[in-house]
Design a protein around this motif. Structure first.
Motif, PDB file in Angstrom:
ATOM      1  N   ASP A 165      12.766   5.048   8.340  1.00 22.40           N
ATOM      2  CA  ASP A 165      13.324   6.320   7.876  1.00 22.40           C
ATOM      3  C   ASP A 165      12.250   7.336   7.522  1.00 22.40           C
ATOM      4  O   ASP A 165      12.393   8.534   7.810  1.00 22.40           O
ATOM      5  N   GLU A 166      11.189   6.874   6.882  1.00 20.62           N
ATOM      6  CA  GLU A 166      10.197   7.796   6.320  1.00 20.62           C
ATOM      7  C   GLU A 166       9.122   8.230   7.304  1.00 20.62           C
ATOM      8  O   GLU A 166       8.591   9.336   7.201  1.00 20.62           O
ATOM      9  N   TYR A 167       8.800   7.357   8.249  1.00 23.17           N
ATOM     10  CA  TYR A 167       7.595   7.604   9.036  1.00 23.17           C
ATOM     11  C   TYR A 167       7.804   7.659  10.545  1.00 23.17           C
ATOM     12  O   TYR A 167       6.862   7.995  11.268  1.00 23.17           O
ATOM     13  N   MET A 168       8.992   7.355  11.050  1.00 19.76           N
ATOM     14  CA  MET A 168       9.133   7.181  12.488  1.00 19.76           C
ATOM     15  C   MET A 168      10.410   7.803  13.044  1.00 19.76           C
ATOM     16  O   MET A 168      11.429   7.864  12.374  1.00 19.76           O
ATOM     17  N   ASP A 169      10.315   8.218  14.298  1.00 21.22           N
ATOM     18  CA  ASP A 169      11.488   8.582  15.070  1.00 21.22           C
ATOM     19  C   ASP A 169      12.029   7.370  15.819  1.00 21.22           C
ATOM     20  O   ASP A 169      13.230   7.243  16.036  1.00 21.22           O
ATOM     21  N   LYS A 170      11.100   6.477  16.215  1.00 18.04           N
ATOM     22  CA  LYS A 170      11.459   5.284  16.975  1.00 18.04           C
ATOM     23  C   LYS A 170      10.633   4.107  16.483  1.00 18.04           C
ATOM     24  O   LYS A 170       9.422   4.241  16.278  1.00 18.04           O
ATOM     25  N   VAL A 171      11.268   2.971  16.280  1.00 20.10           N
ATOM     26  CA  VAL A 171      10.577   1.745  15.868  1.00 20.10           C
ATOM     27  C   VAL A 171      10.356   0.876  17.098  1.00 20.10           C
ATOM     28  O   VAL A 171      11.293   0.603  17.850  1.00 20.10           O
ATOM     29  N   ASP A 319       5.801  -5.900   5.590  1.00 18.66           N
ATOM     30  CA  ASP A 319       6.193  -5.583   6.961  1.00 18.66           C
ATOM     31  C   ASP A 319       5.143  -4.668   7.592  1.00 18.66           C
ATOM     32  O   ASP A 319       4.846  -3.593   7.051  1.00 18.66           O
ATOM     33  N   LEU A 320       4.628  -5.080   8.739  1.00 20.01           N
ATOM     34  CA  LEU A 320       3.848  -4.184   9.576  1.00 20.01           C
ATOM     35  C   LEU A 320       4.812  -3.583  10.593  1.00 20.01           C
ATOM     36  O   LEU A 320       5.306  -4.286  11.479  1.00 20.01           O
ATOM     37  N   VAL A 321       5.099  -2.308  10.437  1.00 19.07           N
ATOM     38  CA  VAL A 321       6.079  -1.638  11.293  1.00 19.07           C
ATOM     39  C   VAL A 321       5.351  -0.621  12.161  1.00 19.07           C
ATOM     40  O   VAL A 321       4.593   0.206  11.655  1.00 19.07           O
ATOM     41  N   LYS A 322       5.606  -0.704  13.452  1.00 23.25           N
ATOM     42  CA  LYS A 322       4.985   0.224  14.393  1.00 23.25           C
ATOM     43  C   LYS A 322       6.073   1.010  15.112  1.00 23.25           C
ATOM     44  O   LYS A 322       7.172   0.507  15.359  1.00 23.25           O
ATOM     45  N   GLY A 323       5.717   2.245  15.453  1.00 21.15           N
ATOM     46  CA  GLY A 323       6.658   3.090  16.168  1.00 21.15           C
ATOM     47  C   GLY A 323       5.999   4.385  16.579  1.00 21.15           C
ATOM     48  O   GLY A 323       4.760   4.468  16.700  1.00 21.15           O
ATOM     49  N   THR A 324       6.819   5.407  16.768  1.00 23.49           N
ATOM     50  CA  THR A 324       6.290   6.718  17.144  1.00 23.49           C
ATOM     51  C   THR A 324       6.953   7.799  16.297  1.00 23.49           C
ATOM     52  O   THR A 324       8.105   7.657  15.856  1.00 23.49           O
ATOM     53  N   LYS A 325       6.207   8.870  16.074  1.00 20.77           N
ATOM     54  CA  LYS A 325       6.705  10.051  15.373  1.00 20.77           C
ATOM     55  C   LYS A 325       6.267  11.268  16.174  1.00 20.77           C
ATOM     56  O   LYS A 325       5.050  11.471  16.376  1.00 20.77           O
ATOM     57  N   ASP A 326       7.224  12.054  16.652  1.00 20.43           N
ATOM     58  CA  ASP A 326       6.921  13.205  17.501  1.00 20.43           C
ATOM     59  C   ASP A 326       6.045  12.786  18.682  1.00 20.43           C
ATOM     60  O   ASP A 326       5.125  13.517  19.095  1.00 20.43           O
ATOM     61  N   GLY A 327       6.303  11.596  19.210  1.00 22.29           N
ATOM     62  CA  GLY A 327       5.594  11.111  20.386  1.00 22.29           C
ATOM     63  C   GLY A 327       4.271  10.443  20.115  1.00 22.29           C
ATOM     64  O   GLY A 327       3.681   9.831  21.015  1.00 22.29           O
ATOM     65  N   ALA A 328       3.779  10.512  18.870  1.00 14.94           N
ATOM     66  CA  ALA A 328       2.483   9.908  18.523  1.00 14.94           C
ATOM     67  C   ALA A 328       2.706   8.547  17.880  1.00 14.94           C
ATOM     68  O   ALA A 328       3.681   8.342  17.151  1.00 14.94           O
ATOM     69  N   PRO A 329       1.786   7.593  18.129  1.00 15.68           N
ATOM     70  CA  PRO A 329       1.954   6.260  17.537  1.00 15.68           C
ATOM     71  C   PRO A 329       1.771   6.281  16.025  1.00 15.68           C
ATOM     72  O   PRO A 329       0.928   7.011  15.492  1.00 15.68           O
ATOM     73  N   VAL A 330       2.567   5.456  15.329  1.00 16.79           N
ATOM     74  CA  VAL A 330       2.512   5.329  13.874  1.00 16.79           C
ATOM     75  C   VAL A 330       2.502   3.848  13.532  1.00 16.79           C
ATOM     76  O   VAL A 330       3.202   3.049  14.155  1.00 16.79           O
ATOM     77  N   GLU A 331       1.704   3.489  12.507  1.00 15.32           N
ATOM     78  CA  GLU A 331       1.650   2.109  12.032  1.00 15.32           C
ATOM     79  C   GLU A 331       1.619   2.135  10.509  1.00 15.32           C
ATOM     80  O   GLU A 331       0.778   2.802   9.907  1.00 15.32           O
ATOM     81  N   VAL A 332       2.528   1.395   9.870  1.00 16.03           N
ATOM     82  CA  VAL A 332       2.593   1.387   8.409  1.00 16.03           C
ATOM     83  C   VAL A 332       2.841  -0.036   7.919  1.00 16.03           C
ATOM     84  O   VAL A 332       3.595  -0.785   8.544  1.00 16.03           O
ATOM     85  N   PHE A 333       2.172  -0.410   6.830  1.00 16.88           N
ATOM     86  CA  PHE A 333       2.379  -1.716   6.206  1.00 16.88           C
ATOM     87  C   PHE A 333       2.995  -1.485   4.843  1.00 16.88           C
ATOM     88  O   PHE A 333       2.402  -0.834   3.975  1.00 16.88           O
ATOM     89  N   VAL A 334       4.214  -1.994   4.649  1.00 18.01           N
ATOM     90  CA  VAL A 334       4.933  -1.871   3.380  1.00 18.01           C
ATOM     91  C   VAL A 334       4.957  -3.257   2.751  1.00 18.01           C
ATOM     92  O   VAL A 334       5.359  -4.226   3.409  1.00 18.01           O
ATOM     93  N   TYR A 335       4.536  -3.376   1.479  1.00 20.01           N
ATOM     94  CA  TYR A 335       4.308  -4.731   0.955  1.00 20.01           C
ATOM     95  C   TYR A 335       4.430  -4.806  -0.565  1.00 20.01           C
ATOM     96  O   TYR A 335       4.499  -3.792  -1.274  1.00 20.01           O
ATOM     97  N   ASN A 336       4.418  -6.047  -1.040  1.00 21.36           N
ATOM     98  CA  ASN A 336       4.348  -6.347  -2.468  1.00 21.36           C
ATOM     99  C   ASN A 336       3.367  -7.484  -2.694  1.00 21.36           C
ATOM    100  O   ASN A 336       3.258  -8.392  -1.867  1.00 21.36           O
ATOM    101  N   VAL A 337       2.663  -7.454  -3.813  1.00 23.11           N
ATOM    102  CA  VAL A 337       1.816  -8.563  -4.259  1.00 23.11           C
ATOM    103  C   VAL A 337       2.352  -9.048  -5.601  1.00 23.11           C
ATOM    104  O   VAL A 337       2.594  -8.247  -6.517  1.00 23.11           O
ATOM    105  N   ALA A 338       2.562 -10.373  -5.706  1.00 21.30           N
ATOM    106  CA  ALA A 338       3.053 -10.973  -6.949  1.00 21.30           C
ATOM    107  C   ALA A 338       2.091 -12.055  -7.417  1.00 21.30           C
ATOM    108  O   ALA A 338       1.357 -12.638  -6.602  1.00 21.30           O
ATOM    109  N   ASP A 339       2.096 -12.324  -8.714  1.00 17.69           N
ATOM    110  CA  ASP A 339       1.157 -13.267  -9.322  1.00 17.69           C
ATOM    111  C   ASP A 339       1.919 -14.449  -9.919  1.00 17.69           C
ATOM    112  O   ASP A 339       2.849 -14.267 -10.704  1.00 17.69           O
TER     113      ASP A 339
END
Length: 412
Positions: A165-171, A319-339
């Protein structure tokens, strides 16, 4: 607005759920916990009071229940006045508890996909074999049912939706990575129910790639991942619940699940499997006793809850999510670290139970407040994650994002 929670189950995850519900009982109302062994429920309630976890004075009562008995579960829901049921019992009871919620109108939450004890690794998509068959009934009865909302499955589904939703037009791909870089100090143990753990890794590894189901064997495909805090870790392509719903909701993307394993775990697992000790089929001993090898192994291994006091280190799940935004490649890692140590100090459980137990309570809070009380069955990626992440942050599982070399909070 819904109030009053019934927790089904009394294992390590249920302990976390109980503590977190108690910490938010001003929102959630009366609390009840039920399992086949009521003494386990009593011990969890005692731990809640030992930690003075109840935010406001209120009810927290225990009950004995056979959760495979849907009529008994429905009767308990009515008796307690529970409007939200958090099912963290065995995956074998999912459908009977869901049926009880359909009968009574209570909202249903679980953390893992339903399993038939007699079947391992059924034909994908797994949800299509059981839960999704009840979608129309949930909609007709106006029953909210949120499926698989532990961490994985669960929060990682929300991570995928957020990245899309935040970073991509296509996953184009979603790679879920689960690394436990902690140490429990035992020769060999599983972090949750050994029976469920081993069943998960003895079947076919299904991933969704190129618009079709790909089949591999466990530990066949591995790669190293360089992750925040825990560093470089080896993870293996594994079968997992969330792949089956994400593949349905993002059919044009490749969807894979990777879990970290050390060489020692793999060696012991391989020996057990090759000896037939992970079989769910009964065998007869020389004395004529009929036993199920997998249940014998479960009986001799440490109770996962017993690992908590000495567990050290951290987990990283994302999650390592890859896709495109306005035709350009996008890569984002969304994560949590717990102790692990922090989890034990707060709720008396190790980090794996903590990451699995906090998310369903966050979902319960959103149902209680109305945000996620949708009157239908939903997998997590079908719900807006933006109301969810602030609750997770507050409850102890903050979400972070890495993109373009920057590491930041999800809302920065």
């Amino acid at each position: 607005m819904k109030r009053n929670v019934l927790i089904i189950g009394a294992g390590g995850v249920a302990q976390v759920v109980a503590h977190k519900c108690a910490q938010n009982n001003d929102i959630l109302g009366d609390l009840h916990i039920a399992s086949r062994t009521q003494a386990k429920c009593d011990a969890i309630i005692a731990s809640v009071h030992d930690k003075s976890a109840m935010k406001v004075p209120g009810t927290f009562a225990s009950h004995a229940i056979d959760a495979m008995d849907s009529a008994a579960v429905a009767a308990l829901i009515r008796q307690t006045g529970a409007e939200i049921v958090i099912n963290v019992g065995s995956p074998f009871v999912n459908m009977s508890v869901l049926d009880a919620c359909l009968e009574t109108g209570a909202a249903y939450i679980d953390t893992a996909i339903h399993e038939d004890p007699a079947k391992i690794c059924e034909t994908p998509p797994w949800y299509g074999n059981y839960e999704w068959k009840k979608r129309d009934l949930c909609a007709q009865n106006g029953v909210t049912a949120i499926l698989g909302i532990g961490f994985d499955p669960g929060v990682v589904n929300a991570f995928a939706r957020f990245a899309a939703d935040e970073y991509m037009d296509k996953v184009t791909s979603i790679d879920i990575v689960d690394i436990n870089a902690g140490s429990h100090g035992r020769y060999f143990a599983t972090n949750f129910d050994p029976e469920i753990n081993f069943r998960e890794f003895t079947g076919t590894v299904y991933s969704w790639q190129g618009g079709a189901w790909q089949e591999n064997s466990m530990f066949e495909v591995g790669r190293d991942w360089d992750l925040p805090v825990v560093g470089t870790c080896r993870a293996y392509l594994s079968g997992h619940d969330e792949v089956h719903s994400l593949a349905a909701n993002y059919p044009e993307a490749d969807v894979r699940f990777w879990m970290g394993f050390g060489e020692h775990y793999i060696n012991v697992f391989t020996v057990l499997k090759n000896l037939g000790l992970l079989s769910e089929h009964p065998v007869k001993t020389a004395e004529g006793l009929e036993v199920v090898p997998l249940k014998v192994v479960k009986a001799v291994l440490p109770d996962p809850a017993s690992l908590a006091p000495n567990y050290t280190g951290k987990t990283c799940i994302g999650d390592l999510v890859k896709g495109t935004k306005d035709g350009a490649p996008v890569e984002v890692f969304v994560y949590n670290v717990a102790d692990h140590k922090d989890a034990f100090e707060e709720v008396g459980s190790q980090g794996i139970s903590y990451t699995a137990g906090v998310p369903p309570v966050a979902a319960a809070i959103l149902i209680a407040q109305g945000d996620w009380d949708v009157g239908a069955m939903r997998n997590v990626e079908e719900l807006d994650p933006k109301p969810y992440f602030p609750v997770l942050d507050r409850l102890g599982l903050p979400t972070r994002v890495q993109i373009n070399g920057v590491d930041k909070a999800w809302n920065e």
